[in-house]
Scaffold this active site. Structure first.
Site, PDB file in Angstrom:
ATOM      1  N   GLU A  92     -30.651  -7.260  42.820  1.00  0.00           N
ATOM      2  CA  GLU A  92     -32.028  -7.256  43.145  1.00  0.00           C
ATOM      3  C   GLU A  92     -32.721  -6.555  41.750  1.00  0.00           C
ATOM      4  O   GLU A  92     -32.594  -5.453  41.603  1.00  0.00           O
ATOM      5  CB  GLU A  92     -32.383  -6.326  44.125  1.00  0.00           C
ATOM      6  CG  GLU A  92     -33.782  -6.924  44.828  1.00  0.00           C
ATOM      7  CD  GLU A  92     -34.864  -6.103  44.250  1.00  0.00           C
ATOM      8  OE1 GLU A  92     -35.390  -6.346  43.078  1.00  0.00           O
ATOM      9  OE2 GLU A  92     -35.277  -4.862  44.752  1.00  0.00           O
ATOM     10  N   CYS A 131     -40.352  -3.313  41.340  1.00  0.00           N
ATOM     11  CA  CYS A 131     -39.723  -4.446  41.066  1.00  0.00           C
ATOM     12  C   CYS A 131     -40.837  -5.797  41.226  1.00  0.00           C
ATOM     13  O   CYS A 131     -40.687  -6.681  40.186  1.00  0.00           O
ATOM     14  CB  CYS A 131     -38.474  -4.509  41.335  1.00  0.00           C
ATOM     15  SG  CYS A 131     -38.351  -4.504  43.165  1.00  0.00           S
ATOM     16  N   GLY A 135     -32.090  -2.825  40.198  1.00  0.00           N
ATOM     17  CA  GLY A 135     -32.236  -2.119  38.767  1.00  0.00           C
ATOM     18  C   GLY A 135     -32.791  -3.078  38.047  1.00  0.00           C
ATOM     19  O   GLY A 135     -33.279  -4.149  38.234  1.00  0.00           O
TER      20      GLY A 135
HETATM   21  P1  NAI Z   1     -31.322   0.866  35.142  1.00  0.00           P
HETATM   22  O1  NAI Z   1     -31.230  -0.610  35.530  1.00  0.00           O
HETATM   23  O2  NAI Z   1     -30.635   1.115  34.001  1.00  0.00           O
HETATM   24  O3  NAI Z   1     -30.953   1.623  36.507  1.00  0.00           O
HETATM   25  C1  NAI Z   1     -30.547   1.423  37.855  1.00  0.00           C
HETATM   26  C2  NAI Z   1     -29.433   2.074  38.161  1.00  0.00           C
HETATM   27  O4  NAI Z   1     -28.187   1.722  37.661  1.00  0.00           O
HETATM   28  C3  NAI Z   1     -29.304   3.660  38.092  1.00  0.00           C
HETATM   29  O5  NAI Z   1     -28.720   4.124  39.115  1.00  0.00           O
HETATM   30  C4  NAI Z   1     -28.372   3.601  36.616  1.00  0.00           C
HETATM   31  O6  NAI Z   1     -27.595   4.808  36.561  1.00  0.00           O
HETATM   32  C5  NAI Z   1     -27.372   2.480  37.131  1.00  0.00           C
HETATM   33  N1  NAI Z   1     -26.824   1.946  35.802  1.00  0.00           N
HETATM   34  C6  NAI Z   1     -27.162   1.961  34.501  1.00  0.00           C
HETATM   35  N2  NAI Z   1     -26.201   1.221  33.784  1.00  0.00           N
HETATM   36  C7  NAI Z   1     -25.411   0.626  34.686  1.00  0.00           C
HETATM   37  C8  NAI Z   1     -23.866   0.025  34.636  1.00  0.00           C
HETATM   38  N3  NAI Z   1     -23.750  -0.481  33.510  1.00  0.00           N
HETATM   39  N4  NAI Z   1     -23.291  -0.246  35.440  1.00  0.00           N
HETATM   40  C9  NAI Z   1     -23.625   0.187  36.650  1.00  0.00           C
HETATM   41  N5  NAI Z   1     -24.773   1.040  36.972  1.00  0.00           N
HETATM   42  C10 NAI Z   1     -25.526   1.233  35.960  1.00  0.00           C
HETATM   43  O7  NAI Z   1     -32.880   0.971  35.074  1.00  0.00           O
HETATM   44  P2  NAI Z   1     -33.363   2.371  34.120  1.00  0.00           P
HETATM   45  O8  NAI Z   1     -32.587   2.347  32.853  1.00  0.00           O
HETATM   46  O9  NAI Z   1     -33.559   3.224  35.050  1.00  0.00           O
HETATM   47  O10 NAI Z   1     -34.898   1.727  33.782  1.00  0.00           O
HETATM   48  C11 NAI Z   1     -35.016   0.672  32.661  1.00  0.00           C
HETATM   49  C12 NAI Z   1     -35.921  -0.666  33.122  1.00  0.00           C
HETATM   50  O11 NAI Z   1     -35.254  -1.143  34.264  1.00  0.00           O
HETATM   51  C13 NAI Z   1     -37.147  -0.020  33.754  1.00  0.00           C
HETATM   52  O12 NAI Z   1     -38.315   0.183  32.859  1.00  0.00           O
HETATM   53  C14 NAI Z   1     -37.708  -1.199  34.566  1.00  0.00           C
HETATM   54  O13 NAI Z   1     -38.136  -2.178  33.665  1.00  0.00           O
HETATM   55  C15 NAI Z   1     -36.257  -1.696  35.043  1.00  0.00           C
HETATM   56  N6  NAI Z   1     -36.073  -1.219  36.417  1.00  0.00           N
HETATM   57  C16 NAI Z   1     -36.122  -2.164  37.451  1.00  0.00           C
HETATM   58  C17 NAI Z   1     -36.084  -1.692  38.700  1.00  0.00           C
HETATM   59  C18 NAI Z   1     -36.109  -2.656  39.864  1.00  0.00           C
HETATM   60  O14 NAI Z   1     -36.363  -2.240  40.819  1.00  0.00           O
HETATM   61  N7  NAI Z   1     -36.174  -3.989  39.620  1.00  0.00           N
HETATM   62  C19 NAI Z   1     -35.589  -0.531  39.061  1.00  0.00           C
HETATM   63  C20 NAI Z   1     -35.575   0.392  38.219  1.00  0.00           C
HETATM   64  C21 NAI Z   1     -35.685  -0.037  36.831  1.00  0.00           C
END
Ligand code: NAI
Length: 781
Positions: free
Chosen positions: A265, A299, A243
């Site tokens: 990752e 990503c 994420g």
């Molecule tokens: P996020 O990183 O918040 O979400 C990813 C996962 O983490 C989701 O399942 C979410 O519920 C969970 N999560 C959120 N806060 C958490 C915490 N404190 N502890 C444990 N789990 C938690 O990503 P989000 O908000 O959906 O997207 C925001 C930005 O993140 C996107 O605009 C993008 O820039 C980036 N992103 C990058 C990804 C990648 O594969 N590198 C994938 C998704 C988002």
């Protein structure tokens, strides 16, 4: 009658929508409301939230917000069955993974459609890329499970894995997390992203058909809070997250000191480098896959175009023409290239980021964009390195572009980022491509291709893109405990000055060792070291934060060591061993003075350990992975960079050598903080290092208080990994501080290797000292 050319010019695609009746029927079968999947069945729905089809805004289902109780029940179920699942053995688990692969294929259409309606990605992608890669992942890991017991003897599962995944590849990320965890004998609690939980729930339901025992895989749905509860649960042994970098950082902090294994990752801003001799049309097609695949919500998206100045105008023109031809719309339509953005919130983020940019020129594809959650393919040219959009992940279909003149400028621009996930190089010159590959700071490099993924090839980043690899043996190892013999850390407090000290009258203060020279400690303080018998053995400098900074700087200046050949590094380490052996009796006497115990065996073991790593220096080879496409994926073991290590007390010389030798054998530069109680064993080593042709700065030694030095070392932005085997309990502090730049950590959590055991050397140490870079090159037909 129109000419053929006119027909081609005027021809339009008719819509070819894929039906979604079966997917809706599956949702309907569950009454449109889902509980969690715990212990082999669905729980009753609790407090729910909607998951929607982003292309239409229509609600698809109500999903349960996971509570702390739900997490606890799931972890308990996973714990209960873990030993039994592990005891099934590799071949037993392989059968189940194979069955899962078969079932994914059998239900491929349902999975693809469900994914597309929940996420908004074009059906062409979910059908031809996501789902086939999921099946491939389970097949491949069925194979790893089959071979695990014989290929990795003594390795054990970690236990219960808490896995949190994002919404961009909902089912594929599940596969990347679940397949290796199960293959290794772990059980899983997985939390899918709140936007896209449906395919995970379908997968869970289908897993029972494959004979997956109850409790081995549990799915708890919910938002970030549910994720945070999962990673913090004390019953979780390993956390795996994909994420955003900001959440990754929070997870690093939240799990610090818990003893949980962690892989992250995270995000990226991956460069896509086009040289003037590239096949420009192919490079344009590559970009379609790099940045418009999955609406750019990838990503490792090639989101930063670096194009050689001499062809930049031509290339941008070709690119714009291609962008105009992209079809954006209903993701279920088989002719669609670009689907819906995952959610209006994400659309707003993309829109805000692009609209707030005033630099460069923005080009939006001249193609109809439907109302709703859609964003046009966009190209922003003429940006500078400092511009926000050049540095920050947009996570949408927006490409930013800069030009360069020379290959070295391309490298400099490419590496001008805090991330390090992927990089792409286009050139017809094989020499240039293979010259670039090692210079790019990225976990994955694609040559004349982009966004290639396979279960056999490790995927993952460096720097703020996180750590750990998914795929291949290296990915499996992230779910296994290496057979390392450990003992509780032995704390040996320093000898206090005796009431009636025997003073020799000679003042010998050992300095620090920085950049190949002895350096006075910045603070000007030193500390007396007494023998257990009350004899003054000497003084050591007390290093501080500034000394750590100087040592890190010296280590950085010595990074050329990483480019020395393995043969060359081996010679230097043999030489260190020889020089230490020559002064063996002196070191043994010193150890006896310090610890009150005979030192001969420890000196012998240290010499032997150096010989071991001299041997390894040119033998810890990478691999050439067979991937099912026209190419090979090279897995190169690269040095991590600068490694900081707090050394143990139990064997002050052998312990230090056990950490230093694998690190320098693999081409790293180190900053060592020797045993706080017995530092003189390390300071005596300066002369040995001086006379062994070791370039200055490869090994730096800062003596002093571990609790004082750990913080600046672990928090330093230019340190790439930090290890603690200190007697002072510093695991929590080190892991917490490491979150600053998301450096890798290796901490003892109260148990150190038995330094005399053969298990305290070899592959586990070499792996900690290296980073796998996966380089995809065209090969064969
Ligand atoms: P996020 O990183 O918040 O979400 C990813 C996962 O983490 C989701 O399942 C979410 O519920 C969970 N999560 C959120 N806060 C958490 C915490 N404190 N502890 C444990 N789990 C938690 O990503 P989000 O908000 O959906 O997207 C925001 C930005 O993140 C996107 O605009 C993008 O820039 C980036 N992103 C990058 C990804 C990648 O594969 N590198 C994938 C998704 C988002």
């Amino acid at each position: 009658t129109p000419t053929i050319r006119e027909i081609f010019d005027s021809m339009a695609y008719g819509p070819a929508p894929e039906g979604h009746a079966e997917a809706l029927a599956w949702i309907g079968k569950h009454g449109g409301r889902f509980g969690h999947w715990i212990d082999g069945k669905f729980t009753k729905p609790g407090t729910t939230f909607a998951t929607k089809n982003p292309a239409t805004g229509a609600e698809l289902a109500q999903i349960t917000q996971g509570t702390a109780d739900d997490i606890d029940r799931a972890v308990t179920a996973a714990r209960k069955v873990q030993a039994k699942w592990a005891a099934l053995g590799g071949p037993g688990r392989a059968r189940v993974l194979y069955a899962l692969a078969r079932l994914v294929q059998k239900h491929a259409r349902l999975f693809a459609v469900l994914e597309t309606i929940d996420n908004g990605k074009p059906i062409r992608e979910s059908r031809d890329i996501d789902v086939p890669l999921v099946a491939r992942h389970f097949y491949y890991h069925a194979g790893l499970a089959q071979l695990l017991d014989s290929e990795l003897p003594g390795h054990k599962a970690l236990g219960v894995c808490g896995q949190v995944i994002p919404w961009n590849f909902p089912l594929l990320m599940l596969a990347w997390k679940v397949a290796p965890a199960l293959a290794a004998g772990n059980t899983v609690v997985l939390k899918p992203a709140e936007y896209t939980p449906l395919t995970a729930l379908l997968f869970a339901e289908i897993s029972r058909e494959a004979g997956l025992p109850k409790g081995v895989l549990n799915i708890v749905t919910g938002d970030g809070e549910t994720g945070a509860t999962l990673v913090a649960h004390p019953g979780v042994d390993k956390v795996a997250f994909t994420g955003s970098t900001s959440v990754g950082r929070r997870i690093r902090e939240a799990t610090a000191g818990s003893g949980k294994a962690l892989t992250l990752e995270l995000g990226g801003k991956s460069p896509y480098i086009v040289f003037d001799d590239a096949d420009l049309d192919s490079a344009v097609e590559g970009l379609v896959d790099a940045i418009w695949f999955n609406q750019g919500q990838v990503c490792c998206a090639g989101s930063r175009l670096l194009v050689q100045e001499s062809v930049a105008d031509r290339f941008h023109e070709k690119l714009k023409r291609r962008m105009d031809g992209l079809r954006i719309g209903d993701p279920l339509d088989k002719c669609i290239d670009v689907g819906a953005v995952v959610d209006p919130v994400q659309l707003a983020t993309i829109t805000q980021m692009v609209d707030s940019n005033t630099a460069g020129e923005t080009y939006r594809a001249n193609t109809p964009v439907p109302q709703g959650c859609f964003y046009p393919p966009t190209l922003i040219t003429g940006l500078g390195t400092a511009d926000r959009l050049m540095q920050e992940e947009i996570f949408g279909p927006v490409l930013v572009s800069m030009t360069f003149r020379t290959p070295s400028e391309a490298v400099e621009l490419a590496n001008n980022t805090r991330y390090g996930l992927a990089a792409t190089v286009w050139t017809e010159n094989v020499n240039l491509a293979l010259d670039m590959a090692p210079k790019l700071k990225a976990g994955v490099v694609w040559v004349n291709a982009t966004n290639l993924f396979d279960a056999a090839a490790g995927f993952g980043g460096i720097r703020e893109s996180g750590f750990g690899r998914e795929g291949g043996w290296e990915g499996l190892l992230a779910y296994l405990k290496a057979p390392l013999l450990t003992k509780p850390v032995k704390t040996t407090p320093a000898m206090a000055a005796p009431a009636d000290p025997e003073v020799t009258g000679i003042d010998r203060t050992a300095k620090l060792y920085v950049g190949g020279k002895q350096a006075r400690p910045d603070g000007g303080y030193s500390q007396a070291i007494w023998s257990p018998k009350g004899k003054l053995l000497g003084h050591v400098g007390l290093g501080n934060r500034k000394d750590i900074r100087n040592a890190v700087e010296a280590a950085h200046a010595a990074r050329g060591w990483g480019k020395a050949t393995g043969h060359n590094r081996a010679q230097v380490i043999y030489y260190i061993a020889e020089n230490l052996a020559a002064r063996g009796p002196e070191f043994a006497a010193r150890l006896r003075d310090l610890t009150g115990k005979p030192g001969e065996a420890e000196v012998d073991a240290a010499v032997n350990r150096l010989f071991t790593y001299a041997a390894w220096a040119d033998k810890f080879d990478g691999a050439a992975k067979s991937v099912p496409m026209r190419g090979v994926a090279l897995a190169m073991n690269e040095p991590v960079g600068v490694i900081g290590a707090l050394c143990p007390d139990e064997a002050p010389l052998l312990g230090l050598v056990s950490l230093m030798a694998p690190a320098i054998a693999m081409g790293n530069a180190v900053v060592l903080v020797p045993s706080e109680t017995f530092p003189l064993a390390a300071t005596d080593l300066y002369q040995v290092l001086d006379t062994s042709d070791l370039p200055g700065g490869v090994v730096n030694i800062v003596t002093g208080s571990h609790s004082e030095l750990a913080k600046p070392l672990a928090g330093h932005m230019d340190v790439d990994a930090v290890w603690t085997f200190s007697s002072t309990p510093l695991s929590a502090l080190v892991e917490k501080e490491s979150a600053a730049n998301l450096k890798r950590t290796w901490v003892n959590n109260g148990r150190n290797p038995d330094w005399f055991s053969p298990s305290a050397e070899g592959r586990a140490f070499l792996r900690a000292a290296t980073e796998v870079k996966t380089i995809w090159v065209p090969y064969g037909e």
